[in-house]
Design a protein around this motif. Structure first.
Motif, PDB file in Angstrom:
ATOM      1  N   ASN A  79      10.467 -23.296 -17.091  1.00 47.80           N
ATOM      2  CA  ASN A  79       9.416 -22.507 -16.560  1.00 47.80           C
ATOM      3  C   ASN A  79       9.894 -21.689 -15.478  1.00 47.80           C
ATOM      4  OD1 ASN A  79       7.479 -23.518 -18.270  1.00 47.80           O
ATOM      5  ND2 ASN A  79       6.848 -25.116 -17.059  1.00 47.80           N
ATOM      6  N   ALA A  80      10.576 -22.036 -14.518  1.00 48.79           N
ATOM      7  CA  ALA A  80      11.109 -21.251 -13.473  1.00 48.79           C
ATOM      8  C   ALA A  80      12.003 -20.080 -13.828  1.00 48.79           C
ATOM      9  CB  ALA A  80      11.801 -22.154 -12.319  1.00 48.79           C
ATOM     10  N   ALA A  81      12.623 -20.450 -14.796  1.00 52.43           N
ATOM     11  CA  ALA A  81      13.602 -19.223 -15.280  1.00 52.43           C
ATOM     12  C   ALA A  81      12.805 -18.061 -16.142  1.00 52.43           C
ATOM     13  CB  ALA A  81      14.571 -19.939 -16.552  1.00 52.43           C
ATOM     14  N   LEU A  82      11.610 -18.658 -16.755  1.00 50.50           N
ATOM     15  CA  LEU A  82      10.803 -17.745 -17.359  1.00 50.50           C
ATOM     16  C   LEU A  82      10.062 -17.062 -16.369  1.00 50.50           C
ATOM     17  CD1 LEU A  82       9.425 -19.746 -20.392  1.00 50.50           C
ATOM     18  CD2 LEU A  82      10.691 -17.461 -20.504  1.00 50.50           C
ATOM     19  N   ASN A  83       9.624 -17.568 -15.463  1.00 48.55           N
ATOM     20  CA  ASN A  83       9.091 -16.705 -14.108  1.00 48.55           C
ATOM     21  C   ASN A  83       9.897 -15.860 -13.488  1.00 48.55           C
ATOM     22  OD1 ASN A  83       6.352 -17.873 -14.484  1.00 48.55           O
ATOM     23  ND2 ASN A  83       6.993 -19.678 -12.921  1.00 48.55           N
ATOM     24  N   SER A  84      11.086 -16.051 -13.498  1.00 52.66           N
ATOM     25  CA  SER A  84      12.027 -15.238 -12.645  1.00 52.66           C
ATOM     26  C   SER A  84      12.293 -14.064 -13.891  1.00 52.66           C
ATOM     27  CB  SER A  84      13.219 -16.159 -12.509  1.00 52.66           C
ATOM     28  OG  SER A  84      14.350 -15.134 -12.072  1.00 52.66           O
ATOM     29  N   PHE A  85      12.548 -14.403 -15.067  1.00 56.63           N
ATOM     30  CA  PHE A  85      12.548 -13.290 -16.167  1.00 56.63           C
ATOM     31  C   PHE A  85      11.121 -12.337 -16.121  1.00 56.63           C
ATOM     32  CE2 PHE A  85      11.550 -11.502 -20.192  1.00 56.63           C
ATOM     33  CZ  PHE A  85      12.787 -10.955 -20.706  1.00 56.63           C
ATOM     34  N   ASN A  86      10.071 -12.897 -15.916  1.00 55.31           N
ATOM     35  CA  ASN A  86       8.865 -12.062 -15.819  1.00 55.31           C
ATOM     36  C   ASN A  86       8.780 -11.385 -14.487  1.00 55.31           C
ATOM     37  OD1 ASN A  86       7.466 -12.532 -18.160  1.00 55.31           O
ATOM     38  ND2 ASN A  86       6.213 -14.184 -17.323  1.00 55.31           N
ATOM     39  N   LYS A  87       9.294 -11.812 -13.556  1.00 55.08           N
ATOM     40  CA  LYS A  87       9.373 -11.121 -11.989  1.00 55.08           C
ATOM     41  C   LYS A  87      10.240  -9.792 -12.391  1.00 55.08           C
ATOM     42  CE  LYS A  87       8.470 -14.638  -9.244  1.00 55.08           C
ATOM     43  NZ  LYS A  87       9.044 -15.868  -8.258  1.00 55.08           N
ATOM     44  N   GLU A  88      11.314 -10.158 -12.890  1.00 53.93           N
ATOM     45  CA  GLU A  88      12.479  -8.927 -12.947  1.00 53.93           C
ATOM     46  C   GLU A  88      11.870  -7.740 -13.975  1.00 53.93           C
ATOM     47  OE1 GLU A  88      16.832  -8.153 -14.787  1.00 53.93           O
ATOM     48  OE2 GLU A  88      16.423 -10.039 -14.298  1.00 53.93           O
ATOM     49  N   LEU A  90       8.765  -7.280 -14.701  1.00 51.21           N
ATOM     50  CA  LEU A  90       7.385  -6.579 -14.176  1.00 51.21           C
ATOM     51  C   LEU A  90       7.881  -5.516 -12.887  1.00 51.21           C
ATOM     52  CD1 LEU A  90       4.500  -6.356 -13.854  1.00 51.21           C
ATOM     53  CD2 LEU A  90       4.709  -8.367 -12.285  1.00 51.21           C
ATOM     54  N   ALA A  91       8.741  -5.968 -12.192  1.00 44.99           N
ATOM     55  CA  ALA A  91       9.454  -4.989 -11.251  1.00 44.99           C
ATOM     56  C   ALA A  91       9.857  -3.838 -11.959  1.00 44.99           C
ATOM     57  CB  ALA A  91      10.373  -5.715 -10.388  1.00 44.99           C
ATOM     58  N   VAL A  98       5.157   2.517 -15.189  1.00 43.37           N
ATOM     59  CA  VAL A  98       3.896   2.610 -14.568  1.00 43.37           C
ATOM     60  C   VAL A  98       4.034   4.003 -13.693  1.00 43.37           C
ATOM     61  CG1 VAL A  98       2.543   1.849 -12.869  1.00 43.37           C
ATOM     62  CG2 VAL A  98       3.266   0.227 -14.586  1.00 43.37           C
ATOM     63  N   THR A  99       5.401   3.797 -12.954  1.00 50.80           N
ATOM     64  CA  THR A  99       5.484   5.166 -11.753  1.00 50.80           C
ATOM     65  C   THR A  99       5.469   6.625 -12.745  1.00 50.80           C
ATOM     66  OG1 THR A  99       6.486   3.983 -10.401  1.00 50.80           O
ATOM     67  CG2 THR A  99       6.772   6.143 -10.253  1.00 50.80           C
ATOM     68  N   ARG A 100       6.237   6.465 -13.765  1.00 52.28           N
ATOM     69  CA  ARG A 100       6.288   7.823 -14.616  1.00 52.28           C
ATOM     70  C   ARG A 100       4.945   8.097 -15.006  1.00 52.28           C
ATOM     71  NH1 ARG A 100       8.891   5.761 -19.033  1.00 52.28           N
ATOM     72  NH2 ARG A 100       6.913   5.404 -19.917  1.00 52.28           N
ATOM     73  N   THR A 109      -2.700   3.702 -17.331  1.00 48.57           N
ATOM     74  CA  THR A 109      -1.845   2.610 -17.160  1.00 48.57           C
ATOM     75  C   THR A 109      -2.002   1.809 -16.091  1.00 48.57           C
ATOM     76  OG1 THR A 109      -0.167   4.258 -17.851  1.00 48.57           O
ATOM     77  CG2 THR A 109       0.843   2.601 -16.670  1.00 48.57           C
ATOM     78  N   VAL A 110      -2.686   2.246 -15.149  1.00 47.69           N
ATOM     79  CA  VAL A 110      -3.020   1.107 -14.134  1.00 47.69           C
ATOM     80  C   VAL A 110      -4.003   0.165 -14.506  1.00 47.69           C
ATOM     81  CG1 VAL A 110      -4.414   0.837 -11.661  1.00 47.69           C
ATOM     82  CG2 VAL A 110      -2.837   2.866 -12.171  1.00 47.69           C
ATOM     83  N   ASP A 111      -4.667   0.652 -15.465  1.00 47.87           N
ATOM     84  CA  ASP A 111      -5.857  -0.332 -16.169  1.00 47.87           C
ATOM     85  C   ASP A 111      -4.939  -1.465 -17.002  1.00 47.87           C
ATOM     86  OD1 ASP A 111      -7.942   0.553 -14.875  1.00 47.87           O
ATOM     87  OD2 ASP A 111      -8.411   1.834 -16.634  1.00 47.87           O
ATOM     88  N   GLU A 112      -3.893  -0.827 -17.708  1.00 46.68           N
ATOM     89  CA  GLU A 112      -3.187  -1.834 -18.343  1.00 46.68           C
ATOM     90  C   GLU A 112      -2.145  -2.724 -17.716  1.00 46.68           C
ATOM     91  OE1 GLU A 112      -0.246  -0.379 -21.947  1.00 46.68           O
ATOM     92  OE2 GLU A 112       0.680  -0.015 -19.892  1.00 46.68           O
ATOM     93  N   LEU A 113      -1.626  -2.441 -16.489  1.00 51.57           N
ATOM     94  CA  LEU A 113      -1.009  -2.975 -15.536  1.00 51.57           C
ATOM     95  C   LEU A 113      -1.980  -4.129 -15.057  1.00 51.57           C
ATOM     96  CD1 LEU A 113       1.493  -3.893 -13.809  1.00 51.57           C
ATOM     97  CD2 LEU A 113       0.791  -2.206 -12.080  1.00 51.57           C
TER      98      LEU A 113
END
Length: 122
Positions: A79-88, A90-91, A98-100, A109-113
């Motif tokens: 679970n911790a590894a999956l959370n770390s994957f998600n953080k990477e 998402l960032a 999102v920026t583009r 895109t903001v609503d999607e995020l």
């Protein structure tokens, strides 16, 4: 009567359902794609390979009748590894996609995020 390959026989129902969704749609959720740099790709695949190995290890623990708390600790590590994957991921998504899109005037895109963040925080 359906015939299954050895690989299909060893797959869980969730894996079969996921494979059916991916094969029918080409992706789980949306038809958008994102081209990643070689570094991004390698990093994400490396993390997923480690997670996959951890899950296989848990399966072996269950098959060998390992003690419950030992298995639970390994599940927490996955679970911790999956959370770390998600953080990477998402960032990277915020920094690139999102920026583009915002710079291109695609404010939806903001609503999607926001919708994705709500799902991640359940």
């Amino acid at each position: 009567m359906e015939e299954y390959t050895d690989e299909e026989k060893s797959m869980s129902q969730t894996e079969k359902n996921t494979d059916q969704i991916i094969s029918q749609e080409g992706c789980c959720c949306t038809h958008k794609i994102k081209e990643r740099t070689q570094q991004e790709y390698k990093s994400l695949i490396h993390r997923l390979n480690r997670i996959e190995g951890q899950v296989r290890g848990i399966r072996k623990m269950v098959e060998k009748d390992a003690y419950c708390t030992d298995i639970l600790i390994q599940v927490a590590a996955v679970n911790a590894a999956l959370n770390s994957f998600n953080k990477e991921l998402l960032a990277d998504h915020i920094k690139t996609c999102v920026t583009r899109d915002i710079l291109d005037g695609k404010e939806e895109t903001v609503d999607e995020l926001l919708a994705v963040l709500q799902k991640l925080m359940k």
